[in-house]
Design a protein around this motif. Sequence first.
Motif, PDB file in Angstrom:
ATOM      1  N   MET A 105      27.685   6.424 -14.189  1.00 46.46           N
ATOM      2  CA  MET A 105      28.523   5.350 -14.261  1.00 46.46           C
ATOM      3  C   MET A 105      28.359   4.591 -12.848  1.00 46.46           C
ATOM      4  O   MET A 105      28.373   3.305 -12.944  1.00 46.46           O
ATOM      5  N   GLY A 106      28.226   5.370 -11.775  1.00 48.36           N
ATOM      6  CA  GLY A 106      27.725   4.529 -10.666  1.00 48.36           C
ATOM      7  C   GLY A 106      26.493   3.775 -10.575  1.00 48.36           C
ATOM      8  O   GLY A 106      26.450   2.544 -10.349  1.00 48.36           O
ATOM      9  N   ARG A 107      25.497   4.371 -11.256  1.00 51.72           N
ATOM     10  CA  ARG A 107      24.208   3.656 -11.561  1.00 51.72           C
ATOM     11  C   ARG A 107      24.453   2.432 -12.575  1.00 51.72           C
ATOM     12  O   ARG A 107      23.697   1.552 -12.164  1.00 51.72           O
ATOM     13  N   LYS A 108      25.383   2.525 -13.325  1.00 51.72           N
ATOM     14  CA  LYS A 108      25.567   1.255 -14.220  1.00 51.72           C
ATOM     15  C   LYS A 108      26.565   0.219 -13.667  1.00 51.72           C
ATOM     16  O   LYS A 108      26.850  -0.802 -14.370  1.00 51.72           O
ATOM     17  N   SER A 109      26.943   0.535 -12.354  1.00 53.61           N
ATOM     18  CA  SER A 109      28.020  -0.355 -11.835  1.00 53.61           C
ATOM     19  C   SER A 109      27.191  -1.629 -11.184  1.00 53.61           C
ATOM     20  O   SER A 109      25.950  -1.774 -11.457  1.00 53.61           O
ATOM     21  N   LYS A 110      28.163  -2.600 -10.957  1.00 50.10           N
ATOM     22  CA  LYS A 110      27.530  -3.915 -10.460  1.00 50.10           C
ATOM     23  C   LYS A 110      26.469  -3.593  -9.329  1.00 50.10           C
ATOM     24  O   LYS A 110      25.480  -4.293  -9.311  1.00 50.10           O
ATOM     25  N   ASN A 111      26.840  -2.801  -8.296  1.00 54.08           N
ATOM     26  CA  ASN A 111      26.159  -2.668  -7.007  1.00 54.08           C
ATOM     27  C   ASN A 111      24.910  -1.439  -7.168  1.00 54.08           C
ATOM     28  O   ASN A 111      24.190  -1.124  -6.697  1.00 54.08           O
ATOM     29  N   GLY A 112      25.128  -0.475  -8.401  1.00 55.00           N
ATOM     30  CA  GLY A 112      24.347   0.495  -8.920  1.00 55.00           C
ATOM     31  C   GLY A 112      24.525   1.614  -8.155  1.00 55.00           C
ATOM     32  O   GLY A 112      23.649   2.579  -8.329  1.00 55.00           O
ATOM     33  N   ILE A 113      25.871   1.738  -7.432  1.00 56.70           N
ATOM     34  CA  ILE A 113      25.875   3.068  -6.499  1.00 56.70           C
ATOM     35  C   ILE A 113      27.565   3.403  -6.748  1.00 56.70           C
ATOM     36  O   ILE A 113      27.604   4.462  -7.182  1.00 56.70           O
ATOM     37  N   SER A 114      28.289   2.620  -6.656  1.00 57.69           N
ATOM     38  CA  SER A 114      29.780   2.771  -6.362  1.00 57.69           C
ATOM     39  C   SER A 114      30.281   2.796  -7.627  1.00 57.69           C
ATOM     40  O   SER A 114      30.226   2.040  -8.899  1.00 57.69           O
ATOM     41  N   ASN A 115      31.318   3.835  -7.741  1.00 53.81           N
ATOM     42  CA  ASN A 115      32.143   3.828  -9.217  1.00 53.81           C
ATOM     43  C   ASN A 115      33.307   2.639  -9.189  1.00 53.81           C
ATOM     44  O   ASN A 115      33.960   2.214  -8.111  1.00 53.81           O
ATOM     45  N   GLU A 116      33.554   2.221 -10.568  1.00 51.06           N
ATOM     46  CA  GLU A 116      34.520   1.186 -10.552  1.00 51.06           C
ATOM     47  C   GLU A 116      36.014   1.674 -10.910  1.00 51.06           C
ATOM     48  O   GLU A 116      35.669   2.973 -11.430  1.00 51.06           O
ATOM     49  N   ILE A 117      36.895   0.934 -10.862  1.00 53.66           N
ATOM     50  CA  ILE A 117      38.423   1.405 -11.097  1.00 53.66           C
ATOM     51  C   ILE A 117      38.332   2.063 -12.382  1.00 53.66           C
ATOM     52  O   ILE A 117      38.981   3.081 -12.734  1.00 53.66           O
ATOM     53  N   GLN A 118      37.787   1.091 -13.372  1.00 51.78           N
ATOM     54  CA  GLN A 118      37.917   1.538 -14.839  1.00 51.78           C
ATOM     55  C   GLN A 118      37.300   3.035 -15.112  1.00 51.78           C
ATOM     56  O   GLN A 118      37.610   3.621 -16.030  1.00 51.78           O
ATOM     57  N   ASP A 119      36.311   3.216 -14.186  1.00 52.35           N
ATOM     58  CA  ASP A 119      35.741   4.576 -14.641  1.00 52.35           C
ATOM     59  C   ASP A 119      36.570   5.733 -14.434  1.00 52.35           C
ATOM     60  O   ASP A 119      36.224   6.655 -15.258  1.00 52.35           O
ATOM     61  N   TYR A 120      37.378   5.754 -13.978  1.00 51.47           N
ATOM     62  CA  TYR A 120      38.641   6.989 -13.627  1.00 51.47           C
ATOM     63  C   TYR A 120      39.361   7.286 -14.897  1.00 51.47           C
ATOM     64  O   TYR A 120      39.422   8.168 -15.371  1.00 51.47           O
ATOM     65  N   GLY A 121      39.620   6.102 -15.534  1.00 50.33           N
ATOM     66  CA  GLY A 121      40.462   6.127 -16.586  1.00 50.33           C
ATOM     67  C   GLY A 121      39.616   6.467 -17.973  1.00 50.33           C
ATOM     68  O   GLY A 121      39.832   7.116 -18.720  1.00 50.33           O
ATOM     69  N   ARG A 122      38.210   5.990 -17.844  1.00 49.83           N
ATOM     70  CA  ARG A 122      37.365   6.219 -18.795  1.00 49.83           C
ATOM     71  C   ARG A 122      37.018   7.607 -18.832  1.00 49.83           C
ATOM     72  O   ARG A 122      36.721   8.472 -19.785  1.00 49.83           O
ATOM     73  N   TRP A 123      36.948   8.216 -17.535  1.00 51.19           N
ATOM     74  CA  TRP A 123      36.428   9.603 -17.595  1.00 51.19           C
ATOM     75  C   TRP A 123      37.591  10.511 -18.313  1.00 51.19           C
ATOM     76  O   TRP A 123      37.322  11.423 -19.024  1.00 51.19           O
ATOM     77  N   THR A 124      38.828  10.426 -18.154  1.00 49.96           N
ATOM     78  CA  THR A 124      39.917  10.764 -18.525  1.00 49.96           C
ATOM     79  C   THR A 124      39.930  10.864 -20.312  1.00 49.96           C
ATOM     80  O   THR A 124      40.081  11.907 -20.802  1.00 49.96           O
ATOM     81  N   ASN A 125      39.640   9.693 -20.771  1.00 50.00           N
ATOM     82  CA  ASN A 125      39.477   9.597 -21.934  1.00 50.00           C
ATOM     83  C   ASN A 125      38.141  10.337 -22.668  1.00 50.00           C
ATOM     84  O   ASN A 125      38.229  11.217 -23.690  1.00 50.00           O
ATOM     85  N   TYR A 126      37.135  10.151 -21.905  1.00 45.47           N
ATOM     86  CA  TYR A 126      35.810  10.867 -22.314  1.00 45.47           C
ATOM     87  C   TYR A 126      36.115  12.412 -22.346  1.00 45.47           C
ATOM     88  O   TYR A 126      35.880  12.872 -23.295  1.00 45.47           O
ATOM     89  N   PHE A 127      36.465  12.817 -21.269  1.00 45.15           N
ATOM     90  CA  PHE A 127      36.607  14.161 -21.262  1.00 45.15           C
ATOM     91  C   PHE A 127      37.403  14.922 -22.141  1.00 45.15           C
ATOM     92  O   PHE A 127      37.224  16.122 -22.764  1.00 45.15           O
ATOM     93  N   ASN A 128      38.653  14.259 -22.355  1.00 48.65           N
ATOM     94  CA  ASN A 128      39.617  14.771 -23.152  1.00 48.65           C
ATOM     95  C   ASN A 128      39.147  15.028 -24.725  1.00 48.65           C
ATOM     96  O   ASN A 128      39.191  15.761 -25.447  1.00 48.65           O
ATOM     97  N   ARG A 129      38.297  13.795 -25.011  1.00 47.52           N
ATOM     98  CA  ARG A 129      37.868  14.076 -26.294  1.00 47.52           C
ATOM     99  C   ARG A 129      36.779  14.703 -26.423  1.00 47.52           C
ATOM    100  O   ARG A 129      36.418  15.378 -27.639  1.00 47.52           O
TER     101      ARG A 129
END
Length: 246
Positions: A105-129
């Motif tokens: 997800m960091g590689r797909k972010s605007k700066n190509g490195i850092s995680n964005e705030i929405q990544d943490y909520g997306r991880w919860t949904n992705y992992f649980n599914r």
Amino acid sequence: MVEVTDFKDIKRNKNWRVLLYGKPGTGKTSSIKNLKGRTAVLSLDDSSKVLEGLTNGTNFKIDQTKPTKELGEFMKNNFSKIQKDYDNLVIDNVSSLQSDWFAEMGRKSKNGISNEIQDYGRWTNYFNRLMSAFYNFNGNLLITAWEQQKPITTASGQMFNQYYPAIRDNVVDTISGLVDVVGRVIINPKTGNRGVILQGDDGVYAKNRLDNRTASTIDDLFKFGSDENDVSTISTPTRPGESSKG
């Protein structure tokens, strides 16, 4: 369709779900050698080299640089066949998956490195599914993770550092609540023997609802239903300040 089973027909040593966690090198992946029947291993951290020579299973290794694409293909192309042909499914390990997912997800972010705030909520949904899909496996399910420590405060005000699976807090309760056993893998520093703590307390996150064992050797771990306590090779204290035994 609702599955109906009389109490007398429930088998606690069949179709179990186990989460093992511990430091790297404590024998989580090697414990696969003790599984009976055909075993499919989904290798998420390339630890499967220790399974060299086994003849009763198959290893599925993903490209860790693109876990979402690889896992999607695994579920689409392999999961239904594994359901039919294998007795055990091993997910090895989810801590590595978490690290690789955030890196992706960091590689797909605007700066190509850092995680964005929405990544943490997306991880919860992705992992649980993802875990919900794995829980549909009609056989024994073994999940592995690394360990970490977190400070906790008891009702009496005492503070401890508790060992628990190295997964983000917002998903660790979900994965732990839906498995039958959570065990911490440790090594006796004097003998080198490997054991699993199966009873939780302030110092260790663990549980066992398959039998009465509070601990087991790694070799006997999957013999559920024996109701035999085997703590002879476990010497690591479960709470700060406790003395060792064994």
